[in-house]
Motif scaffolding. Structure first.
Motif, PDB file in Angstrom:
ATOM      1  N   CYS A 302       0.860  -1.193   0.000  1.00 40.62           N
ATOM      2  CA  CYS A 302       0.000   0.000   0.000  1.00 40.62           C
ATOM      3  C   CYS A 302       0.890   1.235   0.000  1.00 40.62           C
ATOM      4  O   CYS A 302       1.541   1.540   0.998  1.00 40.62           O
ATOM      5  N   ALA A 303       0.914   1.939  -1.126  1.00 42.13           N
ATOM      6  CA  ALA A 303       1.703   3.165  -1.250  1.00 42.13           C
ATOM      7  C   ALA A 303       0.754   4.358  -1.260  1.00 42.13           C
ATOM      8  O   ALA A 303       0.787   5.193  -2.160  1.00 42.13           O
ATOM      9  N   LEU A 304      -0.083   4.418  -0.240  1.00 45.27           N
ATOM     10  CA  LEU A 304      -1.127   5.432  -0.122  1.00 45.27           C
ATOM     11  C   LEU A 304      -0.981   6.160   1.213  1.00 45.27           C
ATOM     12  O   LEU A 304      -0.310   5.667   2.119  1.00 45.27           O
ATOM     13  N   PRO A 305      -1.617   7.322   1.366  1.00 41.66           N
ATOM     14  CA  PRO A 305      -1.668   7.930   2.701  1.00 41.66           C
ATOM     15  C   PRO A 305      -2.248   6.955   3.712  1.00 41.66           C
ATOM     16  O   PRO A 305      -3.116   6.130   3.376  1.00 41.66           O
ATOM     17  N   ALA A 306      -1.799   7.051   4.943  1.00 38.05           N
ATOM     18  CA  ALA A 306      -2.214   6.089   5.969  1.00 38.05           C
ATOM     19  C   ALA A 306      -3.728   6.034   6.129  1.00 38.05           C
ATOM     20  O   ALA A 306      -4.310   4.954   6.305  1.00 38.05           O
ATOM     21  N   ALA A 307      -4.389   7.179   6.059  1.00 38.64           N
ATOM     22  CA  ALA A 307      -5.842   7.196   6.224  1.00 38.64           C
ATOM     23  C   ALA A 307      -6.530   6.427   5.113  1.00 38.64           C
ATOM     24  O   ALA A 307      -7.526   5.725   5.345  1.00 38.64           O
ATOM     25  N   ARG A 308      -6.021   6.556   3.891  1.00 40.97           N
ATOM     26  CA  ARG A 308      -6.621   5.840   2.768  1.00 40.97           C
ATOM     27  C   ARG A 308      -6.353   4.345   2.887  1.00 40.97           C
ATOM     28  O   ARG A 308      -7.218   3.520   2.587  1.00 40.97           O
ATOM     29  N   THR A 309      -5.164   3.972   3.340  1.00 41.53           N
ATOM     30  CA  THR A 309      -4.852   2.563   3.549  1.00 41.53           C
ATOM     31  C   THR A 309      -5.803   1.949   4.561  1.00 41.53           C
ATOM     32  O   THR A 309      -6.338   0.856   4.360  1.00 41.53           O
ATOM     33  N   ALA A 310      -6.042   2.645   5.668  1.00 45.16           N
ATOM     34  CA  ALA A 310      -6.959   2.124   6.696  1.00 45.16           C
ATOM     35  C   ALA A 310      -8.358   1.949   6.144  1.00 45.16           C
ATOM     36  O   ALA A 310      -9.065   0.994   6.493  1.00 45.16           O
TER      37      ALA A 310
END
Length: 518
Positions: A302-310
């Motif tokens: 997951c190479a996304l902002p942490a909020a988007r990953t969650a």
């Protein structure tokens, strides 16, 4: 604003998510920004089958670009850091078989302070002389710079050796000891100090010009002020021009064209316009859902902002583990505003240096134009601008709260005001800038939210402080075996060089996983 980001997609990245059939891969990488693409390149070159799923119309993320009427504008990063031989970026190119980039090494850039101008030379001896001549030549100044130089030399070396943080076990500790070297171990005592602490210990905290310049540099690299910036991170940020800044021909458009072409030549798959809405399963059998298809993968990055990953991993342990970090960093996020100008060559031809950083006042908070960066494409770079013209990007940090809840009329007025302010300030470097602009557009946090899929338009990851970086950063392996995190939400944080370093840590860690190495 930014409408062309989704309309003018270059042919090299023109692979949309239109299939209704399932697919499989050894590794699915979610997010085609710097960290995601670099990780995919490393794994693909190691013999694994990878697919990159990118929500936007082409690769790049917050180091991306958009094209309009023959111009190519960088929407975030405008320079590459440490891509010269021996650097972090060069290690990526060498490890995956990419030839040296068609990039111009910048000899430096000019910092315009309220009462003086300072040239940040790439050449170390020239920079050492400049900083003493323009910022103070007392014994206190010399001892302060000597400390920063020692820290920067040691930890640039450690970064290039792939230092891993946070330390997750004895193997990481041993690896980091080797990366830092025995001579560098005593400097680890500075891990709990800020740049402000160092200034105060040298009786320099009230030196307006010195603190003003350092504040500009650390806000752009660490995203926080001198009193909060971790000293070691700040030392690295202050010295990025010594590590080497370069601009690819065509800016980030040219850079991404080179990387994506090579990735596909290795057999990698890039799917653009392909936003992942859900990840379920576990190691060996992950299932990723997009609007038009389902993909199966043995492992996920997951190479996304942490909020988007969650959000997309809501049913997996990583979502729960991220909550503590999300709550901690909720108030540590910031945004950016950028003005894009396509101008006749003569508006910017007078300056030898093409990159400038400007501070308007020592006694005002940074951001909103008080600290802004101006990047101009090189003369003759016809991938960035039509013949006789240049592409200009003017960027500044902004508080997200100032853009929240605005009605359409208030939003347009605020966008107009910030755009005019930035152009007006930039005329300190280029007095006629924008007078005959062919293109003049402004991007705001809403632009990054809409076209970059950044939650609330936040860019660059959380502002780095002692309590949320280095040993307290979001771990890359927080998802457990089979699900790795990378990008500006994780250590080492924001910037192209940080994302490239993170990709190395994740690729090496994934290849070490039991049952997955080939």
């Amino acid at each position: 604003m930014f409408r062309t980001l989704v309309q003018n997609v270059p042919a090299v990245a023109d692979t949309s998510d239109t299939s209704d059939t399932s697919d499989t891969a050894d590794v699915a990488v979610i997010g085609g920004g710097m960290s995601g693409m670099a990780t995919a390149l490393r794994l693909q070159s190691a013999g694994l089958s990878t697919v990159v799923l990118e929500a936007h119309g082409h690769a790049g993320g917050c180091a991306g670009y958009y094209r309009k009427r023959g111009f190519s504008f960088d929407v975030g990063a405008t320079t590459l850091v440490d891509f010269a031989p021996g650097g972090v970026g060069a290690e990526l190119l060498d490890s995956v078989g990419i030839a040296p980039l068609n990039a111009q090494e910048l000899t430096g850039y000019r910092a315009h302070l309220p009462d003086r101008e300072v040239v940040l030379h790439r050449d170390q001896s020239a920079w050492h002389a400049e900083r003493l001549r323009m910022l103070g030549d007392s014994e206190r100044h010399r001892r302060f710079w000597a400390l920063l130089d020692r820290l920067a030399q040691t930890f640039w070396q450690a970064s290039r050796a792939g230092v891993r943080l946070p330390v997750r076990g004895p193997a990481d500790a041993l690896h980091d000891l080797r990366a830092v070297g025995l001579s560098g171990v005593p400097l680890a005592r500075h891990l709990n100090r800020t740049l402000g602490d160092a200034l105060r210990s040298h009786s320099l905290r009230d030196d307006a010009a010195l603190v003003g310049l350092l504040g500009m540099l650390v806000e752009d690299t660490v995203h926080t002020g001198v009193d909060d910036a971790p000293l070691i991170n700040a030392a690295l940020g202050v010295t990025i021009r010594g590590a080497g800044l370069s601009r690819h021909v065509g800016g980030m458009h040219g850079f991404w064209r080179a990387l994506v072409t090579h990735y596909r030549g290795l057999g990698g798959r890039l799917r653009v316009g392909c936003q992942v809405s859900q990840v379920v399963g576990g190691p060996g059998h992950y299932r990723l859902t997009t609007r038009h298809s389902t993909l199966h993968a043995r492992r996920v990055v997951c190479a996304l902002p942490a909020a988007r990953t969650a959000a997309i991993c809501a049913g997996l342990p990583v979502a729960t583990r991220l909550q503590t970090f999300l709550e901690r960093d909720a108030q540590a996020l910031g945004g950016a505003c950028v003005v894009f100008l396509g101008v006749p060559e003569e508006e910017v031809a007078a300056q030898e240096l093409t990159h400038h950083q400007l501070l308007q006042a020592y006694d005002r908070p940074l951001g909103e134009g008080n600290n802004m960066f101006v990047s101009v494409s090189a003369s003759g770079d016809t991938l960035s601008a039509p013949p006789g013209h240049r592409a200009v990007m003017i960027s500044t940090h902004t508080e997200l709260s100032g853009w929240a809840g605005l009605d359409p009329a208030a939003y347009e007025q605020r966008k107009k005001e910030i755009g005019e302010r930035l152009v007006g300030y930039a005329r300190r470097a280029y007095p006629a800038l924008g007078e005959r602009a062919v293109i003049a557009q402004t991007g705001t946090p809403r632009s990054y939210q809409r076209f970059g899929f950044r939650p609330d338009g936040a860019v660059g990851g959380p502002r780095q402080r002692l309590g949320n970086t280095n040993q307290h950063a979001v771990p890359h392996d927080l998802g457990g075996p089979g699900l790795w995190l990378v990008g500006d939400s994780t250590w080492p944080g924001l910037g192209t060089v940080a994302c490239v370093l993170g990709s190395r840590i994740v690729a090496e860690g994934m290849l070490r996983e039991k049952g997955f190495a080939r």
